[in-house]
Design a protein around this motif. Structure first.
Motif, PDB file in Angstrom:
ATOM      1  N   ILE A 238       0.847  -1.186   0.000  1.00  0.00           N
ATOM      2  CA  ILE A 238       0.000   0.000   0.000  1.00  0.00           C
ATOM      3  C   ILE A 238       0.886   1.241   0.000  1.00  0.00           C
ATOM      4  CG2 ILE A 238      -0.205  -0.153   2.521  1.00  0.00           C
ATOM      5  CD1 ILE A 238      -2.895   1.298   2.281  1.00  0.00           C
ATOM      6  N   GLN A 239       0.486   2.240  -0.775  1.00  0.00           N
ATOM      7  CA  GLN A 239       1.137   3.550  -0.786  1.00  0.00           C
ATOM      8  C   GLN A 239       0.067   4.602  -0.494  1.00  0.00           C
ATOM      9  OE1 GLN A 239       2.814   2.933  -4.869  1.00  0.00           O
ATOM     10  NE2 GLN A 239       4.682   3.746  -3.954  1.00  0.00           N
ATOM     11  N   ILE A 240       0.434   5.621   0.275  1.00  0.00           N
ATOM     12  CA  ILE A 240      -0.493   6.699   0.620  1.00  0.00           C
ATOM     13  C   ILE A 240       0.177   8.028   0.294  1.00  0.00           C
ATOM     14  CG2 ILE A 240      -1.871   7.753   2.453  1.00  0.00           C
ATOM     15  CD1 ILE A 240      -1.591   5.098   4.000  1.00  0.00           C
ATOM     16  N   ALA A 241      -0.570   8.925  -0.339  1.00  0.00           N
ATOM     17  CA  ALA A 241      -0.059  10.261  -0.650  1.00  0.00           C
ATOM     18  C   ALA A 241      -1.069  11.295  -0.170  1.00  0.00           C
ATOM     19  CB  ALA A 241       0.177  10.409  -2.150  1.00  0.00           C
ATOM     20  N   ARG A 242      -0.585  12.277   0.593  1.00  0.00           N
ATOM     21  CA  ARG A 242      -1.450  13.363   1.064  1.00  0.00           C
ATOM     22  C   ARG A 242      -0.943  14.691   0.497  1.00  0.00           C
ATOM     23  NH1 ARG A 242      -0.983  13.186   6.749  1.00  0.00           N
ATOM     24  NH2 ARG A 242       0.848  14.537   6.524  1.00  0.00           N
ATOM     25  N   ILE A 243      -1.854  15.479  -0.063  1.00  0.00           N
ATOM     26  CA  ILE A 243      -1.484  16.757  -0.655  1.00  0.00           C
ATOM     27  C   ILE A 243      -1.426  17.803   0.455  1.00  0.00           C
ATOM     28  CG2 ILE A 243      -1.999  18.425  -2.457  1.00  0.00           C
ATOM     29  CD1 ILE A 243      -1.529  15.491  -3.393  1.00  0.00           C
ATOM     30  N   ASP A 244      -0.213  18.284   0.746  1.00  0.00           N
ATOM     31  CA  ASP A 244      -0.026  19.265   1.815  1.00  0.00           C
ATOM     32  C   ASP A 244      -0.055  20.705   1.301  1.00  0.00           C
ATOM     33  OD1 ASP A 244       0.237  17.200   3.685  1.00  0.00           O
ATOM     34  OD2 ASP A 244       2.388  17.035   3.305  1.00  0.00           O
ATOM     35  N   ALA A 245       0.381  20.926   0.076  1.00  0.00           N
ATOM     36  CA  ALA A 245       0.369  22.271  -0.500  1.00  0.00           C
ATOM     37  C   ALA A 245       0.369  22.167  -2.017  1.00  0.00           C
ATOM     38  CB  ALA A 245       1.586  23.077  -0.026  1.00  0.00           C
ATOM     39  N   LEU A 246      -0.292  23.119  -2.662  1.00  0.00           N
ATOM     40  CA  LEU A 246      -0.331  23.186  -4.123  1.00  0.00           C
ATOM     41  C   LEU A 246       0.541  24.348  -4.594  1.00  0.00           C
ATOM     42  CD1 LEU A 246      -4.124  22.565  -4.799  1.00  0.00           C
ATOM     43  CD2 LEU A 246      -2.238  20.949  -5.050  1.00  0.00           C
ATOM     44  N   PRO A 247       1.126  24.239  -5.780  1.00  0.00           N
ATOM     45  CA  PRO A 247       2.017  25.300  -6.260  1.00  0.00           C
ATOM     46  C   PRO A 247       1.268  26.596  -6.527  1.00  0.00           C
ATOM     47  CG  PRO A 247       1.613  23.683  -7.988  1.00  0.00           C
ATOM     48  CD  PRO A 247       1.003  23.137  -6.746  1.00  0.00           C
ATOM     49  N   THR A 248       1.908  27.700  -6.166  1.00  0.00           N
ATOM     50  CA  THR A 248       1.321  29.019  -6.427  1.00  0.00           C
ATOM     51  C   THR A 248       2.271  29.925  -7.191  1.00  0.00           C
ATOM     52  OG1 THR A 248       2.135  29.852  -4.295  1.00  0.00           O
ATOM     53  CG2 THR A 248      -0.091  28.919  -4.342  1.00  0.00           C
ATOM     54  N   GLY A 249       3.504  29.494  -7.397  1.00  0.00           N
ATOM     55  CA  GLY A 249       4.485  30.329  -8.074  1.00  0.00           C
ATOM     56  C   GLY A 249       4.458  30.157  -9.575  1.00  0.00           C
ATOM     57  N   THR A 250       5.432  30.739 -10.251  1.00  0.00           N
ATOM     58  CA  THR A 250       5.575  30.629 -11.703  1.00  0.00           C
ATOM     59  C   THR A 250       6.699  29.658 -12.032  1.00  0.00           C
ATOM     60  OG1 THR A 250       7.136  32.474 -11.807  1.00  0.00           O
ATOM     61  CG2 THR A 250       4.789  32.999 -12.012  1.00  0.00           C
ATOM     62  N   LEU A 251       6.720  29.196 -13.274  1.00  0.00           N
ATOM     63  CA  LEU A 251       7.743  28.239 -13.691  1.00  0.00           C
ATOM     64  C   LEU A 251       9.058  28.913 -14.040  1.00  0.00           C
ATOM     65  CD1 LEU A 251       5.717  25.828 -15.993  1.00  0.00           C
ATOM     66  CD2 LEU A 251       6.619  25.348 -13.729  1.00  0.00           C
ATOM     67  N   PHE A 252       9.009  30.187 -14.391  1.00  0.00           N
ATOM     68  CA  PHE A 252      10.189  30.835 -14.936  1.00  0.00           C
ATOM     69  C   PHE A 252      10.656  31.981 -14.036  1.00  0.00           C
ATOM     70  CE2 PHE A 252       7.629  29.195 -18.449  1.00  0.00           C
ATOM     71  CZ  PHE A 252       8.522  28.278 -18.982  1.00  0.00           C
ATOM     72  N   GLU A 253      11.949  32.157 -13.993  1.00  0.00           N
ATOM     73  CA  GLU A 253      12.557  33.188 -13.164  1.00  0.00           C
ATOM     74  C   GLU A 253      12.297  34.567 -13.757  1.00  0.00           C
ATOM     75  OE1 GLU A 253      13.898  35.296 -10.609  1.00  0.00           O
ATOM     76  OE2 GLU A 253      14.482  33.229 -10.150  1.00  0.00           O
ATOM     77  N   THR A 254      11.603  35.412 -13.014  1.00  0.00           N
ATOM     78  CA  THR A 254      11.295  36.767 -13.499  1.00  0.00           C
ATOM     79  C   THR A 254      11.815  37.846 -12.549  1.00  0.00           C
ATOM     80  OG1 THR A 254       9.138  36.726 -12.393  1.00  0.00           O
ATOM     81  CG2 THR A 254       9.214  35.985 -14.690  1.00  0.00           C
ATOM     82  N   SER A 255      12.617  37.474 -11.559  1.00  0.00           N
ATOM     83  CA  SER A 255      13.097  38.451 -10.587  1.00  0.00           C
ATOM     84  C   SER A 255      14.298  39.235 -11.095  1.00  0.00           C
ATOM     85  CB  SER A 255      13.452  37.755  -9.278  1.00  0.00           C
ATOM     86  OG  SER A 255      14.501  36.820  -9.477  1.00  0.00           O
ATOM     87  N   LEU A 256      14.919  38.795 -12.192  1.00  0.00           N
ATOM     88  CA  LEU A 256      16.061  39.517 -12.731  1.00  0.00           C
ATOM     89  C   LEU A 256      15.618  40.878 -13.266  1.00  0.00           C
ATOM     90  CD1 LEU A 256      17.855  36.617 -14.657  1.00  0.00           C
ATOM     91  CD2 LEU A 256      18.568  37.652 -12.495  1.00  0.00           C
ATOM     92  N   PRO A 257      16.495  41.860 -13.236  1.00  0.00           N
ATOM     93  CA  PRO A 257      16.118  43.191 -13.735  1.00  0.00           C
ATOM     94  C   PRO A 257      16.037  43.223 -15.257  1.00  0.00           C
ATOM     95  CG  PRO A 257      18.435  43.151 -13.118  1.00  0.00           C
ATOM     96  CD  PRO A 257      17.861  41.830 -12.679  1.00  0.00           C
ATOM     97  N   VAL A 258      15.218  44.143 -15.777  1.00  0.00           N
ATOM     98  CA  VAL A 258      15.139  44.371 -17.217  1.00  0.00           C
ATOM     99  C   VAL A 258      16.218  45.368 -17.602  1.00  0.00           C
ATOM    100  CG1 VAL A 258      13.736  45.272 -19.103  1.00  0.00           C
ATOM    101  CG2 VAL A 258      12.678  43.879 -17.314  1.00  0.00           C
TER     102      VAL A 258
END
Length: 575
Positions: A238-258
């Motif tokens: 038996i395997q059990i998985a519990r979802i503790d948190a869902l992603p809320t961020g973005t996939l790509f790095e956008t913190s770098l300056p333009v």
């Protein structure tokens, strides 16, 4: 990021697992889980898998171990662009083929005694659960006090007391994998079980155990032991998985300056800017040289659109996609810098003209020129589709023709990537990313969008190259319902000036048909239909013998006339 902004969360999953031989002398089950980090967690997700070797075989444990290990290893080696279903089913199919071949190596081997097993897989990615299943191992979701089955056993009943597996890994040369996807919610609990557990477990006991025992590994052991106490004589996994948190961020790095105020002569991360080659309100593109002296195109976003999430996603996707597609007919990514200090994308520099400019320079192209350009674009598009991607913004401005005549599809940011869409879906109310005049009607009507949407755009481009107009004018962008789609009227490409033959007009009509299901079944079919009339056209429009075989026609006609003359001569000379 503002100080009061919430910290983006990643997908977080708690896992508990337990496996034991039970009353049997050996354990033929096998299970495993993989929880990667970083981009792999976002783009591939968390994987749980268990397999149950069939009891009639002494080597089925090998099949179980191979199936689980190959899935956990090879799934994470597949393209990030692929959907979960594409990636996982291809891995499972490859494993099945290998096990079947191993069984076939032993002459006369009954598959009931070979390397055969069941397989249940749960992949948690983004905000969705993906369930894949072969055989009679099961995947469940706990809902209140009840267990909701997410799989159906692949068993056929032979008699009132006997049944047998209809599907299993290694049983046949090809395997059919059941697939289900469903939304995740924080707190969801999923279970994977072999029949030694689920044939004897009781839902209320499972629910109470998971509610009272926070340690999922201990909970798994207690549930398995309860199944044993209730009369199980089989292996217990038996395997059990519990979802503790869902992603809320973005996939790509956008913190770098333009980067701001760049001009020719400046340097950025080792790139030397030579000249500006394009600019609009969203971005500026420079011709530059990399540290090795190779010429590249460096694209910088406008500072004011940094907060536009849809555009920033498009912007950053361009280089991401270019690094995952290898085709002479698709824009390539350039060698990235060792360290990126600012927000920009860098790709190869294509020295040539857009198809729009080419059409202006060649207002009356030959049919062979059109076929060549469309054929090369098809080869580029095929690479997208094989990578589980749609370009979605195919238009003359996004097709380049270099000095050697090579066609390249550019501007990749609007592409729909199945794997990325699963990890971070574009909102349903997001604007259409493509150009309205070339977008397929299904984008506007709300019908499912597939690879034939790109075919529609390419058909419109081919039509425009030959006629200098669009097959439906501006009417496609006004579509809102299926009734609107049905009202669209195709305007024939054939007229007295362009010399487009009927059969070619029919090929164009089919390529950009408003109903996606009535378009060609493959891009290669469209390519072939541009070069010669198809068999279907020939059946609907039979060509007279005089046109198909003029020599044979006149020979036959001459022979018939000669025969008539002979008959007439015989009639006249007969007393």
């Amino acid at each position: 990021m503002p100080k009061d902004a919430p910290v983006p969360e990643q997908l977080s999953v708690s896992i508990g697992q337990y496996s034991a031989a039970g009353l049997k002398p050996s354990n033929q089950d096998f299970h495993g889980a993989m929880v990667p980090d970083g981009q792999a967690l976002a783009l591939k997700g968390v994987t749980l898998a268990l397999a149950d070797g069939i009891s009639s075989s002494e080597v089925s444990h090998l099949a179980a171990r191979t199936s689980v290990r190959s899935l956990l290893d090879d799934y994470y080696c597949t393209s990030d662009a692929w959907s979960v279903r594409t990636a996982a089913t291809r891995v499972i199919a490859a494993t099945n083929a290998w096990l079947y071949a191993e069984n076939a190596r032993i002459p006369g081997l009954d598959h009931d005694r070979g390397q055969v097993c069941t397989l249940a897989v749960l992949i948690l990615k983004g905000a969705e659960a993906h369930v894949l299943h072969v055989g009679d191992s099961r995947v469940w979701r706990l809902s209140g006090e009840s267990l909701e089955p997410l799989t159906a056993d692949h068993r056929l009943t032979h008699s009132s007391t006997e049944s047998y597996l209809d599907r299993a890994i290694g049983l046949r040369a090809e395997v059919e994998v059941d697939y289900t996807r469903l939304p995740l919610a924080r707190g969801d609990i999923y279970l994977l079980t072999t029949d030694g557990v689920h044939d004897h477990m009781e839902a209320r006991f499972v629910a109470r155990t998971l509610r009272e025992v926070p340690d999922l590994t201990l909970a798994a052991r207690l549930i398995a032991k309860e199944a044993l106490a209730r009369g199980s004589t089989d292996n217990l996994t038996i395997q059990i998985a519990r979802i503790d948190a869902l992603p809320t961020g973005t996939l790509f790095e956008t913190s770098l300056p333009v980067p701001q105020g760049l001009r020719a002569g400046n340097t950025l991360d080792g790139y030397t800017l030579l000249r500006q080659i394009h600019a609009n309100h969203r971005s500026t593109i420079f011709l530059a040289t990399d540290p090795a002296g190779a010429r590249v195109a460096l694209k910088i976003p406008a500072a004011e659109i940094r907060e536009e999430s849809t555009y920033m996603r498009q912007f950053l996707m361009e280089e991401w996609i270019a690094r995952r597609i290898t085709s002479a007919h698709v824009l390539r990514a350039a060698t990235p810098p060792a360290r990126r200090s600012a927000l920009y994308v860098v790709t190869e520099f294509v020295e040539g003209v857009t198809l729009r400019q080419w059409m202006t320079d060649h207002p009356h192209p030959s049919l062979d020129q059109v076929r060549d350009i469309v054929g090369q674009a098809i080869r580029g598009l095929r690479t997208f589709h094989r990578s589980d991607m749609l370009h979605q913004d195919l238009r003359p401005e996004n097709i380049m023709i270099d000095r050697a005549g090579t066609v390249k599809i550019i501007d990749l940011g609007a592409a729909r990537v199945a794997g990325v869409q699963e990890a971070a879906p574009v909102p349903g109310d997001a604007p259409i990313l493509g150009t309205l005049q070339y977008a397929a009607p299904e984008y506007f009507s709300g019908d499912p969008v597939g690879w034939r949407a790109d075919l529609f755009s390419l058909g419109v481009i081919a039509y425009e190259m030959l006629t200098h107009r669009l097959p439906y004018g501006t009417q496609v962008s006004k579509v809102r319902t299926r009734r609107d789609v049905a009202r669209l009227g195709y305007r024939s490409a054939r007229d007295d000036d362009n010399g487009v033959p009927d059969w070619l007009d029919e090929a164009l009509r089919r390529a950009c048909h408003p109903d996606a299901s009535r378009r060609f079944d493959a891009l290669s079919e469209f390519d072939a239909a541009l070069r010669s009339p198809g068999a279907a056209y020939g059946r609907r429009h039979p060509v007279p013998l005089a046109q198909r075989h003029p020599l044979r026609f006149w020979q036959g006609l001459s022979a018939l006339l000669a025969l008539l003359c002979l008959i007439l001569l015989t009639t006249v000379t007969t007393p």
